[in-house]
Design a protein around this motif. Structure first.
Motif, PDB file in Angstrom:
ATOM      1  N   LEU A  36       8.942   7.751  -6.929  1.00  0.00           N
ATOM      2  CA  LEU A  36       8.078   8.941  -6.898  1.00  0.00           C
ATOM      3  C   LEU A  36       6.615   8.515  -6.802  1.00  0.00           C
ATOM      4  O   LEU A  36       5.816   9.131  -6.085  1.00  0.00           O
ATOM      5  N   HIS A  37       6.266   7.459  -7.523  1.00  0.00           N
ATOM      6  CA  HIS A  37       4.899   6.926  -7.482  1.00  0.00           C
ATOM      7  C   HIS A  37       4.557   6.428  -6.079  1.00  0.00           C
ATOM      8  O   HIS A  37       3.534   6.808  -5.498  1.00  0.00           O
ATOM      9  N   GLU A  38       5.399   5.590  -5.549  1.00  0.00           N
ATOM     10  CA  GLU A  38       5.098   4.987  -4.243  1.00  0.00           C
ATOM     11  C   GLU A  38       5.036   6.034  -3.137  1.00  0.00           C
ATOM     12  O   GLU A  38       4.187   5.968  -2.251  1.00  0.00           O
ATOM     13  N   PHE A  39       5.945   6.987  -3.173  1.00  0.00           N
ATOM     14  CA  PHE A  39       5.915   8.026  -2.147  1.00  0.00           C
ATOM     15  C   PHE A  39       4.615   8.835  -2.264  1.00  0.00           C
ATOM     16  O   PHE A  39       4.079   9.322  -1.267  1.00  0.00           O
ATOM     17  N   GLY A  40       4.110   8.963  -3.516  1.00  0.00           N
ATOM     18  CA  GLY A  40       2.826   9.640  -3.718  1.00  0.00           C
ATOM     19  C   GLY A  40       1.712   8.966  -2.929  1.00  0.00           C
ATOM     20  O   GLY A  40       0.878   9.637  -2.301  1.00  0.00           O
ATOM     21  N   HIS A  41       1.688   7.623  -2.944  1.00  0.00           N
ATOM     22  CA  HIS A  41       0.698   6.915  -2.117  1.00  0.00           C
ATOM     23  C   HIS A  41       0.900   7.245  -0.638  1.00  0.00           C
ATOM     24  O   HIS A  41      -0.049   7.492   0.103  1.00  0.00           O
ATOM     25  N   GLY A  42       2.150   7.236  -0.223  1.00  0.00           N
ATOM     26  CA  GLY A  42       2.429   7.476   1.190  1.00  0.00           C
ATOM     27  C   GLY A  42       2.032   8.873   1.645  1.00  0.00           C
ATOM     28  O   GLY A  42       1.715   9.096   2.812  1.00  0.00           O
ATOM     29  N   SER A  63      -7.344   3.906  -6.290  1.00  0.00           N
ATOM     30  CA  SER A  63      -6.228   4.666  -5.730  1.00  0.00           C
ATOM     31  C   SER A  63      -5.203   5.048  -6.797  1.00  0.00           C
ATOM     32  O   SER A  63      -4.036   5.313  -6.483  1.00  0.00           O
ATOM     33  N   HIS A  64      -5.634   5.072  -8.055  1.00  0.00           N
ATOM     34  CA  HIS A  64      -4.784   5.499  -9.169  1.00  0.00           C
ATOM     35  C   HIS A  64      -5.638   6.257 -10.179  1.00  0.00           C
ATOM     36  O   HIS A  64      -6.859   6.116 -10.202  1.00  0.00           O
ATOM     37  N   TRP A  65      -4.968   6.990 -11.057  1.00  0.00           N
ATOM     38  CA  TRP A  65      -5.657   7.499 -12.251  1.00  0.00           C
ATOM     39  C   TRP A  65      -5.990   6.320 -13.150  1.00  0.00           C
ATOM     40  O   TRP A  65      -5.338   5.270 -13.105  1.00  0.00           O
ATOM     41  N   GLU A  76      -0.871  -0.528   2.200  1.00  0.00           N
ATOM     42  CA  GLU A  76       0.079  -0.421   1.096  1.00  0.00           C
ATOM     43  C   GLU A  76      -0.620  -0.587  -0.243  1.00  0.00           C
ATOM     44  O   GLU A  76      -1.547  -1.365  -0.373  1.00  0.00           O
ATOM     45  N   THR A  77      -0.166   0.154  -1.188  1.00  0.00           N
ATOM     46  CA  THR A  77      -0.669   0.052  -2.536  1.00  0.00           C
ATOM     47  C   THR A  77       0.470  -0.345  -3.457  1.00  0.00           C
ATOM     48  O   THR A  77       1.440   0.380  -3.569  1.00  0.00           O
ATOM     49  N   PRO A  78       0.386  -1.502  -4.108  1.00  0.00           N
ATOM     50  CA  PRO A  78       1.521  -1.970  -4.893  1.00  0.00           C
ATOM     51  C   PRO A  78       1.634  -1.280  -6.242  1.00  0.00           C
ATOM     52  O   PRO A  78       0.641  -0.834  -6.800  1.00  0.00           O
ATOM     53  N   ARG A  79       2.814  -1.198  -6.745  1.00  0.00           N
ATOM     54  CA  ARG A  79       3.116  -0.691  -8.069  1.00  0.00           C
ATOM     55  C   ARG A  79       3.426  -1.899  -8.927  1.00  0.00           C
ATOM     56  O   ARG A  79       4.354  -2.648  -8.661  1.00  0.00           O
ATOM     57  N   ALA A  80       2.662  -2.101  -9.957  1.00  0.00           N
ATOM     58  CA  ALA A  80       2.869  -3.266 -10.803  1.00  0.00           C
ATOM     59  C   ALA A  80       3.569  -2.862 -12.088  1.00  0.00           C
ATOM     60  O   ALA A  80       3.556  -1.723 -12.482  1.00  0.00           O
TER      61      ALA A  80
HETATM   62 ZN   LIG Z   1       0.375   2.614  -7.104  1.00  0.00          ZN
END
Ligand SMILES: [Zn+2]
Length: 493
Positions: A179-185, A426-428, A484-488
């Motif tokens: 859900l997070h990654e699709f939010g970036h997309g 690109s995040h809260w 791309e924005t990575p999720r860590a």
């Molecule tokens: Zn992210």
């Protein structure tokens, strides 16, 4: 370079739950080669409503579920294709890039584009234009997920949870990360490089038009690159400027987790704190007590006498008090376990590296029932220097300030110093609490919901009023490469 095999995968309808009524169709395009990723034929036991019987099938089912959840929340007449793969991504034993995603392309100058000369991610541009602007692209969004999680050298002892029900225990919930990654997309990102302040191909993106630096009163799209570079690291001064998100803040965020120092008078006041995924939730009334140093042996479990990686050797002094420990070597939950076993009523963790905002602590241990907070390295040093004369503290929620927003309820964007490429802006901000979908680190306590992400997406054009079609495309359609924005996950120890 591997050759990619793009296969459109149909929803099999095999789940017990009825499919969600999507208002946009989101299709997962399998970009893995035979035998790996979504095609991994390793047998798997159905779990948490996911009926797949192979690892690959379960991954695919989870992807489609997350796509359906988003598909029910946003509106577009144009199908969104997500080119997806599981593959090895950055990893250490304790931290990992769980996934990375972003728009495959961004466009400007399309039919009905609300802002001229401004980038929109292609899924959003398609919605506004009413047609597929990249009809031959395998995906409008590119999503890559880490296939090595849980293997040697990569978050050892951890694993993906492929169930659909969020009952992930101490595993990593794939649906939440999706859900997070699709939010970036879908557009929750700026294409600007926060390290240089340079805009993508010298043009602003629509996300930037809502980034406000409150120290200068200027939006990012009105700044020079040098101004943006300076702004990107102004922790606490970079906010999302829009009435809809701000209006939703009071009902989304709690009061601000706070460490109030009540004695001695010389250092009395409120310190911002980082919160933990485990332990007791902070309350307005809070937990009050004297702050004492926890000490333990310098041993194989942890080389410092202040790291609380082993059973404490000053349990009598810690019992009934709030324990101060240093970050390092062992998991946060191990430290909390040791101080709780000694009878501590709370734990304050001091960072062991310089930082500008207090650390969020990941981990999962239901046996921990005391509240746990972190403070910056500088705050920790001040507290420790005063312990000999007696320090009294209260771990509490400050109901007068929202956690993760400024004094006027504008959401803080993540602006750490130094900049974190792929995460900054690109995040809260990491201080938002309760945890939100679009914070930089994955939290284990997220519901399968999109919280403030939806009003933000509306701010950039999703479900916004669209000008009537003019019949003619306005200007040239320009496409940009993916971002791309990575999720860590982590930091853990
Ligand atoms: Zn992210």
């Amino acid at each position: 370079m591997r050759s990619l095999r793009a296969v459109s995968l149909l929803w099999l309808g095999a789940l017990a739950a009825a499919p969600l009524a999507a208002t946009v169709r989101i299709t997962i395009v399998n970009a893995n080669e035979a035998g790996v990723g979504f095609n991994d034929a390793t047998p798997a036991t159905p779990v948490g409503g996911n009926p797949g019987t192979t690892v690959g099938q379960q991954r695919l089912n989870a992807f489609q579920r997350a796509a359906d959840l988003w598909g029910a929340l946003i509106d577009s007449d144009v199908e969104i294709r997500i080119k997806a793969s599981f593959e090895p991504l950055d990893c250490t034993a304790t931290t990992a890039t769980l996934g990375a995603a972003g728009p495959a392309t961004s466009v400007q100058g399309f039919t009905n584009a609300p802002l001229a000369g401004t980038w929109y991610v292609v899924a959003l541009a398609n919605k506004i234009a009413g047609r597929d602007l990249a009809p031959t692209a395998p995906g409008h969004i590119v999503a890559r997920f880490n296939s090595n999680v849980g293997t040697t050298g990569c978050l050892e002892g951890n694993s993906w949870y492929y169930g659909l029900d969020n009952q992930h225990g101490d595993q990593i919930d794939l649906i939440s990360v999706l859900l997070h990654e699709f939010g970036h997309g879908l557009g929750f990102l700026t294409l600007t490089d926060p390290e240089t302040g340079e805009e993508f191909l010298h043009d602003p993106d629509v996300f930037e038009t809502h980034i406000l630096d409150t120290s200068t009163g200027t939006h990012w799209n009105a700044m020079t690159a040098a101004d943006r570079k300076a702004s990107a690291i102004r922790t606490g001064a970079v906010v999302w400027d829009s009435p809809s998100v701000t209006a939703a803040v009071p009902n989304t965020l709690s009061g601000r987790p706070t460490l109030t120092v009540t004695e001695p008078a010389a250092i009395a006041g409120d310190l911002p704190v980082g919160t933990a995924d485990f332990g007791a939730a902070l309350t307005v009334a809070g937990v009050s007590g004297d702050l004492v140093a926890a000490t333990d042996a310098a041993d194989a479990a942890g080389p410092a006498t202040t790291d609380a990686c082993s059973a404490l050797d000053d349990a009598a002094a810690v019992a009934g008090k709030v324990a101060l420990v240093d970050r390092g070597t062992c998991f946060f939950t191990v430290k909390a376990h040791n101080v709780q076993a000694a009878g501590a009523i709370g734990m304050v963790l001091a960072n062991n590296v310089p930082d500008t905002s207090a650390l969020g602590m990941t981990g999962d241990d239901d046996s921990i029932t005391i509240p746990v907070v972190s403070v910056t390295q500088a705050s920790g040093a001040t507290l420790r220097a005063n312990l000999a004369g007696g320090v009294a503290v209260r771990l509490r929620v400050d109901p007068d300030h929202r956690s993760g927003a400024d004094a006027t309820n504008r959401m803080l964007l993540f602006a750490p110093n130094p900049v974190q490429t792929g995460s900054s802006t690109s995040h809260w901000d990491s201080s938002a609490y309760p945890h939100l979908l679009m914070q930089p680190n994955n939290s284990s306590d997220l519901p399968h919901a999109v919280d403030l992400t939806l009003p933000l997406l509306q701010d950039i054009g999703w479900e916004a009023a669209i000008p009537p079609p003019t019949g003619e495309p306005r200007g040239r359609v320009v496409e940009a490469t993916r971002n791309e924005t990575p999720r860590a996950v982590g930091p853990r120890p």
